[in-house]
Scaffold this motif. Structure first.
Motif, PDB file in Angstrom:
ATOM      1  N   HIS A  35       1.165  -1.468  -0.123  1.00 13.69           N
ATOM      2  CA  HIS A  35      -0.263  -0.039   0.104  1.00 13.69           C
ATOM      3  C   HIS A  35       0.914   1.683  -0.444  1.00 13.69           C
ATOM      4  O   HIS A  35       1.529   1.313   0.919  1.00 13.69           O
ATOM      5  N   SER A  36       0.791   2.630  -0.019  1.00 14.32           N
ATOM      6  CA  SER A  36       1.409   3.161  -0.198  1.00 14.32           C
ATOM      7  C   SER A  36       1.787   4.146   0.638  1.00 14.32           C
ATOM      8  O   SER A  36       0.132   3.908   1.488  1.00 14.32           O
ATOM      9  N   TRP A  57      -2.487  -0.059  -6.426  1.00 21.03           N
ATOM     10  CA  TRP A  57      -2.105  -1.611  -4.918  1.00 21.03           C
ATOM     11  C   TRP A  57      -2.281  -2.459  -5.777  1.00 21.03           C
ATOM     12  O   TRP A  57      -1.274  -3.331  -5.666  1.00 21.03           O
TER      13      TRP A  57
END
Length: 161
Positions: A35-36, A57
């Motif tokens: 995930h960012s 993602w």
């Protein structure tokens, strides 16, 4: 082969996925690690992700799956994959991929979430995940109410691993 262990938050994807990978001698990938920072911050603030947040993602997860299949590496992936379109996005090669749907009653999931520490996903997002979930029809359903070792044994038996 790639096994994707999926389900809502609190279902034990990371715990079960890691234990399954260890029991098989395979590599484990927790998709949460991809995930960012923006996605993590959003979820930590109690804001559910939208599909527009998920596409990059999902692309990163798909790339990891593709790489494993191309190199012949066996891999267990823990990923929520709540919607069919998410699962379709990750489906690189249906012949060499298996899906396991981890589920439990809401009360079990909520209790588990309240007992974990250091995870960015707050308990307040459980209901939004349950509302978003499109129950998969092509996945092996596994009740995660029993202890993880028993869940892993059921997965291995169901998938004949």
């Amino acid at each position: 082969m790639v096994v994707i262990v999926m389900g809502v938050t609190g279902a034990g994807k990371s715990t079960v996925g890691k234990a399954l990978a260890e029991s098989l001698g395979w590599r484990f990938l927790d998709a949460d690690d991809l995930h960012s920072a923006a996605n993590v911050a959003k979820m930590a603030a109690g804001i559910p992700l939208e599909d527009s947040d998920r596409w990059p993602w999902l692309a990163a997860i798909r790339a990891q799956i593709q790489e494993a299949l191309e190199s012949g590496e066996d891999l267990v992936v823990a990923s929520s994959s709540l919607k069919r379109v998410h699962r379709d996005t990750l489906a690189v090669d249906s012949e060499r991929m298996r899906w396991v749907y981890l589920h439990a009653p809401r009360e079990v999931l909520a209790r588990r979430m309240s007992q974990r520490h250091g995870h960015f996903m707050p308990s307040s997002l459980l209901d939004s995940q349950l509302a978003t979930l499109e129950v998969p029809h092509r996945a092996v359903p596994i009740d995660v109410t029993p202890p993880p070792a028993e869940v892993v044994a059921r997965i291995r038996e169901s998938l004949k691993l």
